[in-house]
Scaffold this motif. Structure first.
Motif, PDB file in Angstrom:
ATOM      1  N   THR A  17       0.849  -1.184   0.000  1.00 30.03           N
ATOM      2  CA  THR A  17       0.000   0.000   0.000  1.00 30.03           C
ATOM      3  C   THR A  17       0.881   1.228   0.000  1.00 30.03           C
ATOM      4  O   THR A  17       1.676   1.403   0.914  1.00 30.03           O
ATOM      5  CB  THR A  17      -0.906   0.011   1.240  1.00 30.03           C
ATOM      6  N   ASP A  18       0.764   2.061  -1.038  1.00 26.89           N
ATOM      7  CA  ASP A  18       1.579   3.269  -1.125  1.00 26.89           C
ATOM      8  C   ASP A  18       3.066   2.953  -1.028  1.00 26.89           C
ATOM      9  O   ASP A  18       3.842   3.686  -0.414  1.00 26.89           O
ATOM     10  CB  ASP A  18       1.201   4.268  -0.024  1.00 26.89           C
ATOM     11  N   ILE A  20       4.671   0.542   0.565  1.00 28.76           N
ATOM     12  CA  ILE A  20       5.188  -0.114   1.765  1.00 28.76           C
ATOM     13  C   ILE A  20       4.582  -1.500   1.892  1.00 28.76           C
ATOM     14  O   ILE A  20       3.411  -1.704   1.607  1.00 28.76           O
ATOM     15  CB  ILE A  20       4.900   0.701   3.036  1.00 28.76           C
ATOM     16  N   ILE A  22       3.107  -4.279   3.954  1.00 26.13           N
ATOM     17  CA  ILE A  22       2.450  -4.410   5.259  1.00 26.13           C
ATOM     18  C   ILE A  22       2.299  -5.892   5.586  1.00 26.13           C
ATOM     19  O   ILE A  22       1.571  -6.600   4.903  1.00 26.13           O
ATOM     20  CB  ILE A  22       1.051  -3.753   5.250  1.00 26.13           C
ATOM     21  N   ARG A  27      -1.866  -5.702   9.742  1.00 23.38           N
ATOM     22  CA  ARG A  27      -3.145  -5.299   9.184  1.00 23.38           C
ATOM     23  C   ARG A  27      -4.326  -5.967   9.875  1.00 23.38           C
ATOM     24  O   ARG A  27      -5.461  -5.621   9.678  1.00 23.38           O
ATOM     25  CB  ARG A  27      -3.190  -5.644   7.688  1.00 23.38           C
ATOM     26  N   SER A 107       2.199   2.276  10.790  1.00 28.82           N
ATOM     27  CA  SER A 107       1.646   3.580  10.423  1.00 28.82           C
ATOM     28  C   SER A 107       1.590   3.789   8.916  1.00 28.82           C
ATOM     29  O   SER A 107       1.067   4.809   8.464  1.00 28.82           O
ATOM     30  CB  SER A 107       2.491   4.702  11.055  1.00 28.82           C
ATOM     31  N   GLY A 108       2.152   2.856   8.129  1.00 31.84           N
ATOM     32  CA  GLY A 108       2.146   2.993   6.675  1.00 31.84           C
ATOM     33  C   GLY A 108       3.075   4.064   6.158  1.00 31.84           C
ATOM     34  O   GLY A 108       2.684   4.874   5.314  1.00 31.84           O
ATOM     35  N   GLU A 109       4.327   4.108   6.632  1.00 29.21           N
ATOM     36  CA  GLU A 109       5.296   5.136   6.245  1.00 29.21           C
ATOM     37  C   GLU A 109       6.545   4.492   5.640  1.00 29.21           C
ATOM     38  O   GLU A 109       7.534   4.227   6.330  1.00 29.21           O
ATOM     39  CB  GLU A 109       5.678   5.985   7.459  1.00 29.21           C
ATOM     40  N   ARG A 333      -0.437   1.007  15.181  1.00 28.03           N
ATOM     41  CA  ARG A 333      -1.876   1.039  14.873  1.00 28.03           C
ATOM     42  C   ARG A 333      -2.688   1.688  15.993  1.00 28.03           C
ATOM     43  O   ARG A 333      -3.902   1.811  15.887  1.00 28.03           O
ATOM     44  CB  ARG A 333      -2.407  -0.392  14.676  1.00 28.03           C
TER      45      ARG A 333
END
Length: 485
Positions: A17-18, A20, A22, A27, A107-109, A333
């Motif tokens: 996702t974007d 990265i 995961i 998740r 955090s999705g970074e 999260r």
């Protein structure tokens, strides 16, 4: 749609996702206690066996030093008393990479993942260069602390070459943290097992002069130690560089470009971890120095008992690494229940395992000790008898040793490092070491008194750390609002 089964590797790739990757653990919704235990064990078992395999490198060195003779075993123990605290300071400092990467994944970074992993290698360069300067002065340090000159000289012959293992050993932690945070722990286990055979072959050839190599004794062990660490680190660099899972991070592009803010952040979080690890290991190293004052028999017996205790410690240490990652993912999260379950499941598993090793140390000590010392050799009669008594005290502190290992790692997953460092200093150096000295030399209990002091230091530290994790919300360790999921 195709009915073809989806491989685990594809499931990971499909979760990008974007940019990265995961892992499924990052998740998922909050798990039940049973689900959390399964997830923790799935992540932890390769880490536990990795720790055991890594320790087998050291234990192989110790066993083969024992084959050279009692003096070589004592010298190797003395060398380890200096090398291991410094090495573990570096490894502990790089342990900051694991929670930082886990937080970024949760955090999705993706940019943060890249910056952390890359600067982890930079930090490894810096720390290794500083620590090597200390290692090269080992003989002077040993003589200043009252060690026997011939044993100090033998120790330096090993350390002159083993010092070069510091950078690859520390740098390996950055790569291991990256892969472990993505749920890839089996590759670390595989390369570590392979390194065991490389180390054994190197020791056999260089220590004893086989396969046409000169007989270098302890110097040969030092060379083998450095070679195997460069092998493992190089393998992980190649793996991460070629693995599609990590392609989105572009880790090695413009590698030499500095990133000082992230460099300083790793040091800010990691140095307290490094000091905490070092003060714990330093307690045992100081105990080894005290044993050296008592004589070669006591030092050899202490070395054997310590190897048994350290081997058992590898399991809660691996569970602690899993706890850091599991809690780090939940923290990223902002899942409060996830933090609670991950922490207490890991603590329960760690303490439960150490209850088993406690019973083994108390019931079959001779079987363990005779792996290191030949009972048929008359010179080993006294060391074996002493080692039996020391191993009994090692059994008694197993539970608190497992408690402090996992709880410190659980707090690390929350980014809490300074408080545990101060707790460790108090428990080990204010309570543990003075008690060892007083009981060993003032009261006159010699080695038995030293081991009782070790047990007291571990108990104080473990109980205070558990209290801190229990009160994490009241102490403000959760730095932002947390959800119940």
């Amino acid at each position: 749609m195709s009915d073809r089964p989806i491989s685990p590797e594809e499931r990971i790739r499909d979760s990008v996702t974007d940019g990265i990757v995961i892992p499924p653990e990052a998740r998922s919704d909050s798990l039940s206690w049973t689900g959390e235990m399964r997830a923790t064990l799935s992540l932890a078992w390769p880490l536990v066996f990795t720790q055991l395999a890594q320790f087998s490198l050291n234990i192989t060195d110790v066993i083969m030093m024992g084959w050279l003779g009692r003096d070589f075993l004592a010298a190797g123990s003395l060398a380890s008393a200096l090398l291991h605290p410094l090495l573990l300071f570096g490894i502990g400092s790089l342990s900051a990479v694991a929670p930082m990467v886990a937080h970024a994944i949760g955090s999705g970074e993706p940019t943060s993942v890249r910056r952390t992993a890359r600067q982890g290698i930079w930090v490894a360069f810096l720390l290794a260069a500083i620590l090597m300067l200390i290692i090269f002065q080992a003989e002077t340090i040993f003589l200043a602390t009252g060690q026997q000159p011939e044993i100090a000289a033998l120790s330096q012959s090993y350390l002159d070459f083993a010092a070069f293992s510091l950078f690859p050993a520390i740098g390996f932690i950055a790569m291991r943290s990256l892969t472990s945070a993505h749920g890839e722990t089996k590759i670390v286990l595989g390369v570590t097992i392979l390194s065991f055979f490389v180390n054994f072959a190197g020791n056999y050839a260089l220590m004893f002069g086989h396969f046409g190599f000169p007989r270098l004794e302890l110097a040969g062990a030092g060379i083998s130690t450095s070679v195997v660490n460069f092998f493992v680190f190089g393998f992980m660099l190649v793996y991460v560089g070629r693995r599609r899972t990590y392609a989105a991070y572009d880790l090695f592009a413009r590698f030499w470009r500095p990133d000082w803010p992230r460099f300083r952040e790793i040091l800010r979080i990691g140095i307290p971890i490094g000091f905490m690890v070092m003060v714990e290991v330093g307690l045992f190293s100081a105990a080894t120095m005290l044993m050296g004052w008592l004589g070669t028999d006591e030092l050899a017996a202490h070395t054997v008992a310590m190897q048994c205790a350290a081997l058992a410690f590898m399991v809660p240490l691996g569970l602690g690494q899993a706890a850091t990652i599991r809690i780090g993912l939940a923290y990223g999260r902002r899942a409060m229940d996830g933090i609670r379950r991950a922490g207490w499941v890991s603590i329960g598993l760690g303490v439960g395992f150490m209850a088993i090793t406690c019973s083994l140390f108390l019931t079959i000590p001779h079987h363990l000790i005779e792996l290191f010392l030949d009972p048929l050799d008359p010179v080993n009669t006294v060391p074996i008898a002493l080692a039996v008594s020391y191993l009994a005290f090692a059994g008694l502190f197993q539970l608190v040793d497992g408690l402090q290992a996992v709880t410190s790692s659980a707090l690390r997953g929350l980014g809490d490092t300074r408080g545990p460092m101060m707790i460790a200093v108090f428990g080990y150096w204010v309570c543990g070491l003075p008690t060892s000295y007083i009981l060993g030399f003032v009261v006159g209990w010699r080695g038995t008194g030293i081991w009782i002091g070790l047990a007291i230091g571990l108990a104080v530290t473990g109980l205070i750390l558990a209290h801190r994790f229990w009160n994490r919300e009241r102490l403000g360790l959760l730095k932002y609002g947390m959800s119940a999921a």
